[in-house]
Structure formats: structure tokens, C-alpha cells
Write an enzyme that holds these catalytic residues in place. Sequence first.
Site, PDB file in Angstrom:
ATOM      1  N   ARG A 104       0.846  -1.183   0.000  1.00  0.00           N
ATOM      2  CA  ARG A 104       0.000   0.000   0.000  1.00  0.00           C
ATOM      3  C   ARG A 104       0.886   1.238   0.000  1.00  0.00           C
ATOM      4  NH1 ARG A 104      -4.423   1.084   4.626  1.00  0.00           N
ATOM      5  NH2 ARG A 104      -2.539   1.465   5.812  1.00  0.00           N
ATOM      6  N   THR A 108      -0.793   7.612  -0.942  1.00  0.00           N
ATOM      7  CA  THR A 108      -2.110   7.527  -1.599  1.00  0.00           C
ATOM      8  C   THR A 108      -2.987   6.450  -0.981  1.00  0.00           C
ATOM      9  OG1 THR A 108      -1.382   5.852  -3.175  1.00  0.00           O
ATOM     10  CG2 THR A 108      -1.045   8.166  -3.800  1.00  0.00           C
ATOM     11  N   ASP A 200       0.498  -2.984  12.497  1.00  0.00           N
ATOM     12  CA  ASP A 200       0.919  -3.362  11.147  1.00  0.00           C
ATOM     13  C   ASP A 200       1.164  -4.871  11.109  1.00  0.00           C
ATOM     14  OD1 ASP A 200       2.622  -1.809   8.576  1.00  0.00           O
ATOM     15  OD2 ASP A 200       2.730  -3.981   8.891  1.00  0.00           O
ATOM     16  N   ASP A 203       4.639  -6.110   9.735  1.00  0.00           N
ATOM     17  CA  ASP A 203       5.737  -5.825  10.662  1.00  0.00           C
ATOM     18  C   ASP A 203       5.680  -6.741  11.880  1.00  0.00           C
ATOM     19  OD1 ASP A 203       6.765  -3.885   9.055  1.00  0.00           O
ATOM     20  OD2 ASP A 203       5.915  -2.192  10.167  1.00  0.00           O
TER      21      ASP A 203
HETATM   22  C1  PRP Z   1      -1.288  -4.406   4.631  1.00  0.00           C
HETATM   23  C2  PRP Z   1      -2.216  -5.589   4.745  1.00  0.00           C
HETATM   24  C3  PRP Z   1      -3.050  -5.475   3.511  1.00  0.00           C
HETATM   25  C4  PRP Z   1      -3.167  -3.972   3.346  1.00  0.00           C
HETATM   26  C5  PRP Z   1      -4.526  -3.579   3.844  1.00  0.00           C
HETATM   27  O1  PRP Z   1      -0.269  -4.666   3.763  1.00  0.00           O
HETATM   28  O2  PRP Z   1      -1.539  -6.803   4.847  1.00  0.00           O
HETATM   29  O3  PRP Z   1      -2.479  -6.065   2.366  1.00  0.00           O
HETATM   30  O4  PRP Z   1      -2.148  -3.385   4.149  1.00  0.00           O
HETATM   31  O5  PRP Z   1      -4.743  -2.242   3.567  1.00  0.00           O
HETATM   32  P1  PRP Z   1      -5.829  -1.755   2.519  1.00  0.00           P
HETATM   33  O6  PRP Z   1      -7.072  -2.536   2.778  1.00  0.00           O
HETATM   34  O7  PRP Z   1      -5.968  -0.297   2.840  1.00  0.00           O
HETATM   35  O8  PRP Z   1      -5.280  -1.982   1.152  1.00  0.00           O
HETATM   36  P2  PRP Z   1       0.915  -3.642   3.490  1.00  0.00           P
HETATM   37  O9  PRP Z   1       0.586  -2.754   2.340  1.00  0.00           O
HETATM   38  O10 PRP Z   1       1.292  -2.956   4.760  1.00  0.00           O
HETATM   39  O11 PRP Z   1       2.068  -4.570   2.981  1.00  0.00           O
HETATM   40  P3  PRP Z   1       2.839  -5.766   3.734  1.00  0.00           P
HETATM   41  O12 PRP Z   1       1.859  -6.896   3.884  1.00  0.00           O
HETATM   42  O13 PRP Z   1       3.920  -6.094   2.767  1.00  0.00           O
HETATM   43  O14 PRP Z   1       3.356  -5.278   5.043  1.00  0.00           O
HETATM   44  N1  URA Z   2      -2.387  -2.738   7.200  1.00  0.00           N
HETATM   45  C1  URA Z   2      -2.039  -3.195   8.429  1.00  0.00           C
HETATM   46  O1  URA Z   2      -1.117  -4.012   8.551  1.00  0.00           O
HETATM   47  N2  URA Z   2      -2.741  -2.768   9.482  1.00  0.00           N
HETATM   48  C2  URA Z   2      -3.753  -1.900   9.375  1.00  0.00           C
HETATM   49  O2  URA Z   2      -4.355  -1.541  10.412  1.00  0.00           O
HETATM   50  C3  URA Z   2      -4.085  -1.413   8.101  1.00  0.00           C
HETATM   51  C4  URA Z   2      -3.385  -1.862   7.027  1.00  0.00           C
END
Ligand code: PRP
Ligand code: URA
Length: 209
Positions: A104, A108, A200, A203
Site C-alpha cells: 500500500r 495515496t 501493522d 511488521d
Molecule cells: C497491509 C495488509 C493489507 C493492506 C490492507 O499490507 O496486509 O495487504 O495493508 O490495507 P488496505 O485494505 O488499505 O489496502 P501492506 O501494504 O502494509 O504490505 P505488507 O503486507 O507487505 O506489510
Molecule cells: N495494514 C495493516 O497491517 N494494518 C492496518 O491496520 C491497516 C493496514
Amino acid sequence: MSNVYVLDHPLIQHKLTYIRSQETGPKEFRELVEEVAMLMTYEVTRDLPLEEVTVQTPLTQANCKVIAGRKIGFVPILRAGLGMVGGMLKLIPAAKVGHIGLYRDPDTLEPVEYYCKLPTDLTERELIVIDPMLATGGSAAAGIKFLKDRGASHIKLMCLIAAPEGIQRVQEEHPDVDIYVAAVDERLNDHGYIIPGLGDAGDRLFGTK
Ligand code: PRP
Ligand code: URA
């Protein structure tokens, strides 16, 4: 309009509480996410069709049932979706696993694709898209569109925690996709994080910041 199922089984809710807690470290967090994903898979696959078979027991013939029809595929959205796959494969070891890499954009909040590897027989499979967090819904909606653009038509979405905004977006863009969650939280904050949420997910699973 698709259905939203909140899986309120006590084991799922109990484990989700510890997943949310900031006292829970990465090792236990990973274990709990796998366990909840396994329990949720049990519910998500409740409508799989069965067919009759006969087996010979040591005593006599028994009329039994086995799962019929479509094969299963799991599609974790990287990275955090990876944390759920192991638990799901414990229940359905023959499932094939496709991967979609999306992150994400922090400004944006829109998803950016960086990886994709899917089973070749995607269109024959019942697909379960998995991601712990459904926040704005951008990543899940993009992942589902990705699969549909490649011919998939039987898709479910399974997340641990959803915000109402994310559910609404997926329902608007994909009214045919049922959504399975362990909890629907209050809202998103200004940075697109789910409140109260769990922080997160990526993380916490992988010990990054
Ligand atoms: C997180 C999560 C989803 C997304 C959700 O991933 O695992 O994929 O955010 O957010 P949204 O519904 O607003 O799209 P992230 O983009 O942090 O990537 P990661 O899994 O690599 O940490
Ligand atoms: N992605 C995450 O990992 N946590 C949130 O709360 C939203 C998006």
C-alpha cells in the site's frame, strides 16, 4: 450483494484477543495467526459440496462422503497474507497456493503490485484470497480483480480484521465475493490503520518496522 460472515467461534475470538495485544511478541503472534487462519478455514469451507463413496471397513461396507468438485486454491496477498497460509495448509494440504505481491503506497493508500505467481489451472479452482487486514479495501479489491482478469470466477475473501470502509469497497467492486472475517472494527485512522486493529500485520509477523 455479497455476504459478510463474522466468525464468532470462541476459539477464534480468544486467539484474536492475544493477536491484537501489543504484549504478544513475533513468535507467539505468528503461531496465533496460523491457528486462527486454520480455524477460519474450517468455516470458510463449510459449503464445499460432498459426494457419496463406499469404503470397506474391517467389518462391512460403509456409505461415506468425500469432497467433490472444484479444487481449492489459496491466494495470500504478500506479505502479511503469508502468515495465514501454513495454518490453512494444515487443514487442506492439497490446496495450491498462488501469490500476489501488493503493498500500500503510504501517501495515496492505493495498492502497488510487485509480484504475481498463480496456479496454471486457476479457473478450475475455488479460490480463497487471504490477507490479515482489510483496511481501505484497496489491496483486497485489486487482488481479486487480478484473479478475475485471469479468468477466476469462484472467489472468497478471508481476513482477520476488517474496517467497515474495506468491507464496503470490496462489496461495491466485487459483489459476488463473500467476505469472512474474525472481527469488524470501528474505523480507519488518518493513516489508514484499523482502529483498534492490531497494528501493522506485516511488521508484527516478520519483526520489521
Ligand atoms: C497491509 C495488509 C493489507 C493492506 C490492507 O499490507 O496486509 O495487504 O495493508 O490495507 P488496505 O485494505 O488499505 O489496502 P501492506 O501494504 O502494509 O504490505 P505488507 O503486507 O507487505 O506489510
Ligand atoms: N495494514 C495493516 O497491517 N494494518 C492496518 O491496520 C491497516 C493496514
